[in-house]
Design an enzyme around this catalytic site. Structure first.
Site, PDB file in Angstrom:
ATOM      1  N   CYS A  44       0.817  -1.209   0.000  1.00 15.14           N
ATOM      2  CA  CYS A  44       0.000   0.000   0.000  1.00 15.14           C
ATOM      3  C   CYS A  44       0.855   1.265   0.000  1.00 15.14           C
ATOM      4  O   CYS A  44       0.643   2.172  -0.793  1.00 15.14           O
ATOM      5  CB  CYS A  44      -0.946   0.001   1.204  1.00 15.14           C
ATOM      6  SG  CYS A  44      -2.010   1.460   1.266  1.00 15.14           S
ATOM      7  N   CYS A  49      -1.691   1.619  -3.027  1.00 11.22           N
ATOM      8  CA  CYS A  49      -2.764   2.601  -2.940  1.00 11.22           C
ATOM      9  C   CYS A  49      -2.281   4.029  -2.697  1.00 11.22           C
ATOM     10  O   CYS A  49      -2.867   4.975  -3.237  1.00 11.22           O
ATOM     11  CB  CYS A  49      -3.769   2.184  -1.870  1.00 11.22           C
ATOM     12  SG  CYS A  49      -3.050   1.563  -0.340  1.00 11.22           S
ATOM     13  N   LYS A  52      -0.484   5.386  -5.933  1.00  8.08           N
ATOM     14  CA  LYS A  52      -1.511   5.393  -6.989  1.00  8.08           C
ATOM     15  C   LYS A  52      -2.493   6.547  -6.784  1.00  8.08           C
ATOM     16  O   LYS A  52      -2.853   7.230  -7.741  1.00  8.08           O
ATOM     17  CB  LYS A  52      -2.256   4.069  -6.987  1.00  8.08           C
ATOM     18  CG  LYS A  52      -3.401   3.981  -7.979  1.00  8.08           C
ATOM     19  CD  LYS A  52      -4.248   2.759  -7.708  1.00  8.08           C
ATOM     20  CE  LYS A  52      -4.891   2.849  -6.345  1.00  8.08           C
ATOM     21  NZ  LYS A  52      -5.596   1.607  -5.955  1.00  8.08           N
ATOM     22  N   TYR A 179     -10.313  -3.334 -10.356  1.00  9.95           N
ATOM     23  CA  TYR A 179     -10.131  -1.945  -9.927  1.00  9.95           C
ATOM     24  C   TYR A 179      -8.778  -1.387 -10.353  1.00  9.95           C
ATOM     25  O   TYR A 179      -8.677  -0.212 -10.739  1.00  9.95           O
ATOM     26  CB  TYR A 179     -10.343  -1.822  -8.420  1.00  9.95           C
ATOM     27  CG  TYR A 179      -9.247  -2.384  -7.549  1.00  9.95           C
ATOM     28  CD1 TYR A 179      -8.240  -1.563  -7.060  1.00  9.95           C
ATOM     29  CD2 TYR A 179      -9.229  -3.733  -7.189  1.00  9.95           C
ATOM     30  CE1 TYR A 179      -7.232  -2.063  -6.258  1.00  9.95           C
ATOM     31  CE2 TYR A 179      -8.230  -4.234  -6.383  1.00  9.95           C
ATOM     32  CZ  TYR A 179      -7.236  -3.403  -5.922  1.00  9.95           C
ATOM     33  OH  TYR A 179      -6.235  -3.904  -5.125  1.00  9.95           O
ATOM     34  N   GLU A 183      -8.479   1.900 -12.678  1.00 11.80           N
ATOM     35  CA  GLU A 183      -7.833   3.080 -12.103  1.00 11.80           C
ATOM     36  C   GLU A 183      -6.700   3.569 -13.004  1.00 11.80           C
ATOM     37  O   GLU A 183      -6.601   4.767 -13.303  1.00 11.80           O
ATOM     38  CB  GLU A 183      -7.317   2.752 -10.708  1.00 11.80           C
ATOM     39  CG  GLU A 183      -8.434   2.627  -9.688  1.00 11.80           C
ATOM     40  CD  GLU A 183      -7.986   2.108  -8.348  1.00 11.80           C
ATOM     41  OE1 GLU A 183      -8.728   2.280  -7.370  1.00 11.80           O
ATOM     42  OE2 GLU A 183      -6.894   1.508  -8.261  1.00 11.80           O
ATOM     43  N   HIS A 438     -27.330  21.508   1.775  1.00 15.29           N
ATOM     44  CA  HIS A 438     -27.470  22.045   0.421  1.00 15.29           C
ATOM     45  C   HIS A 438     -26.586  23.276   0.229  1.00 15.29           C
ATOM     46  O   HIS A 438     -26.429  24.075   1.148  1.00 15.29           O
ATOM     47  CB  HIS A 438     -28.939  22.424   0.193  1.00 15.29           C
ATOM     48  CG  HIS A 438     -29.230  22.949  -1.169  1.00 15.29           C
ATOM     49  ND1 HIS A 438     -29.301  22.139  -2.280  1.00 15.29           N
ATOM     50  CD2 HIS A 438     -29.450  24.217  -1.592  1.00 15.29           C
ATOM     51  CE1 HIS A 438     -29.572  22.876  -3.341  1.00 15.29           C
ATOM     52  NE2 HIS A 438     -29.660  24.137  -2.954  1.00 15.29           N
ATOM     53  N   GLU A 443     -26.199  15.378  -0.586  1.00 13.05           N
ATOM     54  CA  GLU A 443     -27.587  15.535  -0.165  1.00 13.05           C
ATOM     55  C   GLU A 443     -28.515  14.595  -0.928  1.00 13.05           C
ATOM     56  O   GLU A 443     -29.610  14.275  -0.456  1.00 13.05           O
ATOM     57  CB  GLU A 443     -28.052  16.980  -0.340  1.00 13.05           C
ATOM     58  CG  GLU A 443     -28.184  17.436  -1.781  1.00 13.05           C
ATOM     59  CD  GLU A 443     -28.658  18.880  -1.894  1.00 13.05           C
ATOM     60  OE1 GLU A 443     -29.730  19.206  -1.326  1.00 13.05           O
ATOM     61  OE2 GLU A 443     -27.938  19.684  -2.519  1.00 13.05           O
TER      62      GLU A 443
END
Length: 449
Positions: A44, A49, A52, A179, A183, A438, A443
């Site tokens: 990682c 990760c 990346k 993934y 990616e 908002h 939302e």
């Protein structure tokens, strides 16, 4: 009499899971050593990760700089310099490696910078021949990218090498549909590469909700990323000019400058001495463990990707914590694998937690689904037609939200908080009762009717 060993715990592998287990066990009073043959931090931090995600940030500036003009910014001609990003990312990786090393040092964990293998139920052998005794052994060696058995496959690279490219290629072929493939497809595309994603199956991201993954495919195609499905590799040939020619079953050959293998990851158990020590392995080499991370040998445990349960860094960390608390902290703990959130840092990103719609139909019969298909405010002013899609999956029998799936800007950041609601078993009515914040994209999660 109880036999005395050199260490109470010897950990093989100093990735995220191994580091967490080591420092927590040491904090509980154990004498701990961890062996790492490459670099502290694991996949990682060093080649996964973290670097990346930094490339994802860098790639997104391609769109942000275009959009800035619509927001009144005078942006001149911009040029991307790959070596600058590459070197800055690698410098950050080196900084993080130092932090991980400091963590171990502060907790009095001895770091052994060499390969270690299992030579007995309570013994490991180091690369220099030294034999070390340990009351408990923890295997946390992670996994590695798979390179398929295809003639010429060695002409390609994996995610391990992609962070060290000397120059940015003009054309990239990415093998895979998961993934990692999606990616890097987004990253290379934003860096102005022509990207072709080749998958031997007929879909991408098969574990994600169908509507969400179909939306990513649609957006990726609109961006100019090419996809070839049901296209197994036959061979890869290197041409005299250094380019590659890729032969696919039932397809015309593809000419490319770079081939990236992203077809899966396999546990790092080869030549560790596990089988000779009596440790049972699965068909892909994964260490078989019980709910307490214990292998078939009582004194040997395993956590993280080497067990091939859930290949996610936070899961490995949680397993490392549970192992240390259980074995050395007198606090029996087991990891709950239900409702683990996950994300794909594609362009745009995907995030999901809980059951997909198809999973819910199989388990619950007839779940209710609610969707919001909208164009984010920023995209409207920027003149982008790219639309986001949010989805709630609800158990009709008790109104509980059992799945949330989304694609759009900052989807992973939004989902982390939303995943708490799914984990807590909140109902659709409770979502509806929550007043919207908002104007935000998030939302939409409380406005679906």
């Amino acid at each position: 009499m109880t036999k005395t060993y050199d260490y109470d715990l010897f950990v093989i592998g100093a990735g995220s899971g191994g580091v967490r287990a080591s420092r927590v066990a040491a904090a509980h009073g154990a004498r701990v050593a961890v062996a790492e043959e490459f670099r502290v931090g694991g996949t990682c931090v060093i080649r996964g990760c973290v670097p990346k995600k930094l490339l994802v940030y860098g790639a997104h500036f391609a769109e942000d700089l275009q959009d800035a003009r619509r927001f009144g910014w005078e942006v001149g001609d911009c040029a991307f310099d790959w070596p600058t990003l590459r070197d800055n990312v690698l410098a950050e990786v080196e900084r993080l490696e130092g932090i991980y090393g400091d963590i171990l040092e502060r907790h009095d964990v001895e770091v052994v910078n060499q390969r270690a293998t299992v030579s007995g139920a309570n013994e490991v052998t180091l690369a220099d021949g030294t034999k070390v005794g340990a009351g408990t052994i923890l295997i946390a060696t992670g996994a590695h990218p798979v390179i398929p058995d295809v003639p010429g496959a060695g002409h390609g690279i994996t995610s391990n090498e992609v962070f060290h490219l000397e120059a940015m290629p003009r054309r990239v072929v990415i093998a895979g549909g998961g993934y990692i493939a999606n990616e890097f497809a987004g990253i290379f595309h934003e860096f102005s590469c022509h990207v072709t994603l080749v998958n031997r199956g007929d879909r991408i991201l098969r574990h994600y909700d169908e509507q969400i993954r179909d939306r990513l495919l649609q957006i990726s195609l609109m961006k100019g990323i090419e996809f070839k499905f049901n296209a197994p590799f036959e061979k890869v040939e290197k041409q005299e000019d250094g380019t590659l020619r890729i032969f696919l079953a039932g397809q015309d050959p593809i000419e490319t400058d770079l081939l990236l293998w992203a077809v899966g990851r396999a546990p790092n158990t080869a030549d560790l001495g596990l089988e000779a020590a009596g440790v049972a392995l699965g068909k892909n080499g994964a260490i078989l463990v019980d709910e307490d991370n214990q292998s078939s040998v009582p004194s040997i445990y395993a956590i993280g990707d080497v067990t091939d349960r859930v290949q996610l860094t936070p899961v490995a960390i949680r397993e490392g914590q549970a192992f240390a608390d259980t074995v050395f902290g007198n606090k029996p703990t087991r990891v709950d694998y239900a409702n683990i959130p996950s994300a794909v840092f594609s362009h745009p990103p995907i995030a999901g937690v809980g059951m997909t719609e198809s999973e819910a139909r199989n388990k619950l019969g007839s779940p209710k689904t609610y969707t919001s298909d909208f164009r984010p405010m920023k995209n409207v002013l920027a003149g982008r037609n790219e639309r986001s899609l949010y989805k709630l999956v609800v158990d009709e029998s008790n109104d509980k939200v059992v799945g949330i799936h989304m694609i759009g800007p900052d989807a992973p950041e939004i989902l982390q908080a939303a995943a708490i609601a799914v984990k807590a078993g909140l109902t659709k009515a409770q979502f509806d009762e929550t007043i919207a914040l908002h104007p935000t994209m998030s939302e939409e999660l409380v406005l679906m009717r």
